[in-house]
Design a protein around this motif. Sequence first.
Motif, PDB file in Angstrom:
ATOM      1  N   GLY A 245      14.693  77.706  95.344  1.00  0.00           N
ATOM      2  CA  GLY A 245      13.698  76.725  94.939  1.00  0.00           C
ATOM      3  C   GLY A 245      12.449  77.317  94.355  1.00  0.00           C
ATOM      4  O   GLY A 245      11.358  76.778  94.521  1.00  0.00           O
ATOM      5  N   ALA A 246      12.591  78.432  93.637  1.00  0.00           N
ATOM      6  CA  ALA A 246      11.416  79.081  93.058  1.00  0.00           C
ATOM      7  C   ALA A 246      10.674  78.131  92.124  1.00  0.00           C
ATOM      8  O   ALA A 246      11.298  77.423  91.332  1.00  0.00           O
ATOM      9  CB  ALA A 246      11.841  80.336  92.292  1.00  0.00           C
ATOM     10  N   PRO A 247       9.344  78.088  92.212  1.00  0.00           N
ATOM     11  CA  PRO A 247       8.580  77.199  91.310  1.00  0.00           C
ATOM     12  C   PRO A 247       8.742  77.631  89.863  1.00  0.00           C
ATOM     13  O   PRO A 247       8.876  78.819  89.582  1.00  0.00           O
ATOM     14  CB  PRO A 247       7.133  77.378  91.789  1.00  0.00           C
ATOM     15  CG  PRO A 247       7.118  78.701  92.472  1.00  0.00           C
ATOM     16  CD  PRO A 247       8.472  78.882  93.086  1.00  0.00           C
ATOM     17  N   PRO A 248       8.748  76.677  88.927  1.00  0.00           N
ATOM     18  CA  PRO A 248       8.962  77.028  87.522  1.00  0.00           C
ATOM     19  C   PRO A 248       7.792  77.809  86.948  1.00  0.00           C
ATOM     20  O   PRO A 248       6.639  77.422  87.128  1.00  0.00           O
ATOM     21  CB  PRO A 248       9.114  75.672  86.828  1.00  0.00           C
ATOM     22  CG  PRO A 248       8.414  74.703  87.730  1.00  0.00           C
ATOM     23  CD  PRO A 248       8.614  75.224  89.115  1.00  0.00           C
ATOM     24  N   PRO A 249       8.062  78.921  86.272  1.00  0.00           N
ATOM     25  CA  PRO A 249       6.989  79.659  85.606  1.00  0.00           C
ATOM     26  C   PRO A 249       6.569  78.951  84.324  1.00  0.00           C
ATOM     27  O   PRO A 249       7.248  78.041  83.855  1.00  0.00           O
ATOM     28  CB  PRO A 249       7.641  81.016  85.299  1.00  0.00           C
ATOM     29  CG  PRO A 249       9.094  80.692  85.165  1.00  0.00           C
ATOM     30  CD  PRO A 249       9.365  79.567  86.127  1.00  0.00           C
ATOM     31  N   ALA A 250       5.476  79.360  83.765  1.00  0.00           N
ATOM     32  CA  ALA A 250       4.949  78.712  82.554  1.00  0.00           C
ATOM     33  C   ALA A 250       5.455  79.416  81.299  1.00  0.00           C
ATOM     34  O   ALA A 250       5.958  80.531  81.340  1.00  0.00           O
ATOM     35  CB  ALA A 250       3.426  78.737  82.593  1.00  0.00           C
ATOM     36  N   GLY A 251       5.307  78.717  80.177  1.00  0.00           N
ATOM     37  CA  GLY A 251       5.561  79.301  78.870  1.00  0.00           C
ATOM     38  C   GLY A 251       6.982  79.769  78.661  1.00  0.00           C
ATOM     39  O   GLY A 251       7.942  79.157  79.119  1.00  0.00           O
ATOM     40  N   ARG A 252       7.118  80.911  77.964  1.00  0.00           N
ATOM     41  CA  ARG A 252       8.435  81.408  77.598  1.00  0.00           C
ATOM     42  C   ARG A 252       9.255  81.775  78.826  1.00  0.00           C
ATOM     43  O   ARG A 252      10.485  81.761  78.781  1.00  0.00           O
ATOM     44  CB  ARG A 252       8.303  82.614  76.672  1.00  0.00           C
ATOM     45  CG  ARG A 252       7.585  83.811  77.287  1.00  0.00           C
ATOM     46  CD  ARG A 252       7.415  84.935  76.272  1.00  0.00           C
ATOM     47  NE  ARG A 252       6.720  86.088  76.843  1.00  0.00           N
ATOM     48  CZ  ARG A 252       7.318  87.060  77.525  1.00  0.00           C
ATOM     49  NH1 ARG A 252       8.632  87.006  77.728  1.00  0.00           N
ATOM     50  NH2 ARG A 252       6.617  88.077  77.998  1.00  0.00           N
TER      51      ARG A 252
ATOM     52  N   ASP B 135      11.055  78.750  79.774  1.00  0.00           N
ATOM     53  CA  ASP B 135      12.191  78.555  78.879  1.00  0.00           C
ATOM     54  C   ASP B 135      13.354  79.450  79.293  1.00  0.00           C
ATOM     55  O   ASP B 135      14.515  79.029  79.267  1.00  0.00           O
ATOM     56  CB  ASP B 135      11.789  78.855  77.440  1.00  0.00           C
ATOM     57  CG  ASP B 135      10.913  77.764  76.829  1.00  0.00           C
ATOM     58  OD1 ASP B 135      10.674  76.744  77.514  1.00  0.00           O
ATOM     59  OD2 ASP B 135      10.467  77.938  75.677  1.00  0.00           O
ATOM     60  N   ALA B 136      13.066  80.682  79.656  1.00  0.00           N
ATOM     61  CA  ALA B 136      14.120  81.609  80.078  1.00  0.00           C
ATOM     62  C   ALA B 136      14.825  81.088  81.322  1.00  0.00           C
ATOM     63  O   ALA B 136      16.047  81.219  81.466  1.00  0.00           O
ATOM     64  CB  ALA B 136      13.523  82.993  80.348  1.00  0.00           C
ATOM     65  N   ARG B 137      14.058  80.477  82.219  1.00  0.00           N
ATOM     66  CA  ARG B 137      14.656  79.900  83.422  1.00  0.00           C
ATOM     67  C   ARG B 137      15.595  78.748  83.061  1.00  0.00           C
ATOM     68  O   ARG B 137      16.696  78.637  83.608  1.00  0.00           O
ATOM     69  CB  ARG B 137      13.535  79.419  84.348  1.00  0.00           C
ATOM     70  CG  ARG B 137      13.951  78.475  85.470  1.00  0.00           C
ATOM     71  CD  ARG B 137      12.717  78.061  86.231  1.00  0.00           C
ATOM     72  NE  ARG B 137      12.839  76.778  86.880  1.00  0.00           N
ATOM     73  CZ  ARG B 137      12.651  76.577  88.180  1.00  0.00           C
ATOM     74  NH1 ARG B 137      12.374  77.582  88.962  1.00  0.00           N
ATOM     75  NH2 ARG B 137      12.743  75.367  88.688  1.00  0.00           N
ATOM     76  N   LEU B 138      15.187  77.885  82.126  1.00  0.00           N
ATOM     77  CA  LEU B 138      16.032  76.777  81.704  1.00  0.00           C
ATOM     78  C   LEU B 138      17.313  77.275  81.058  1.00  0.00           C
ATOM     79  O   LEU B 138      18.406  76.756  81.327  1.00  0.00           O
ATOM     80  CB  LEU B 138      15.270  75.896  80.718  1.00  0.00           C
ATOM     81  CG  LEU B 138      14.376  74.803  81.290  1.00  0.00           C
ATOM     82  CD1 LEU B 138      13.591  74.150  80.161  1.00  0.00           C
ATOM     83  CD2 LEU B 138      15.199  73.761  82.030  1.00  0.00           C
ATOM     84  N   VAL B 139      17.201  78.255  80.196  1.00  0.00           N
ATOM     85  CA  VAL B 139      18.380  78.813  79.530  1.00  0.00           C
ATOM     86  C   VAL B 139      19.331  79.420  80.555  1.00  0.00           C
ATOM     87  O   VAL B 139      20.550  79.192  80.506  1.00  0.00           O
ATOM     88  CB  VAL B 139      17.951  79.859  78.484  1.00  0.00           C
ATOM     89  CG1 VAL B 139      19.154  80.643  77.970  1.00  0.00           C
ATOM     90  CG2 VAL B 139      17.231  79.183  77.326  1.00  0.00           C
TER      91      VAL B 139
END
Length: 256
Positions: A69-76, A79-83
Amino acid sequence: MEEEILTGGGVNHVVRVGDTVRRPTGPWTPTVHALLAHLAAVGFTGAPEAHGLDGQGREVLDFVPGEVGAPPPAGRHGDARLVAAGRLLRAFHDATTGYRAPAGAHWYFAPRAPAEVMCHGDVAPYNTVFRQGLPVALIDFDTAHPGPRIWDVAYAAYRFAPLTVAPEEGAVSTAEQARRLRLFADAYGLAEEDRTALVDTAIARLEHLVAHMKAQAAAGSAAFAGHLAAGHHVHYRTDMDHLARCSDELTRALLG
């Protein structure tokens, strides 16, 4: 060995014992263990292996190191997390295309047609292990069941984009949701017909979740009764309304 209570799930009492995790079982556990054995046999490394039951009747699974459940990082980095999440889900689905459930298989959720793959049933950051901010494995396969790819993809997109209006859940503008949704769908390699159906499927998946919560609470589940008391169903219905209002914009981004 000492038991360390693992938090975050909100439904089951889960503990870590050494390099293993111990969880309550249900009628679906043998079927889930057969699926996990298949995943290991075909070389999919994004799931724990199962090792039967312990002396207390709990299932024994590998402990997958990382952060859940790591919090989503910002910016690119976001995006890397989503990919990575889209690719992980695609790899899981593809690893199940040759799976045949054992005779008498019992599923937590009823199978859905068309049974293209094995759905995880609850793909979300709280059921994902992250390392260095990127998803590397899925956990908690209790809700696995045969179904169409889009049933899993739509809910995962809802959780990871996220497609919510709740600030505490990381809400962003609809335009940004649309951009992130396209990124996730592209990483998964989602077919055009599924892109057309994604938003409606996400709404249907949230309807299913609310109905499940109410049924479990009525059957005596203290955990789900607590979710209702906290207004989780209201939150999901608010997000359903949001998805219905923004369906055209989100779908255009998926298809454009």
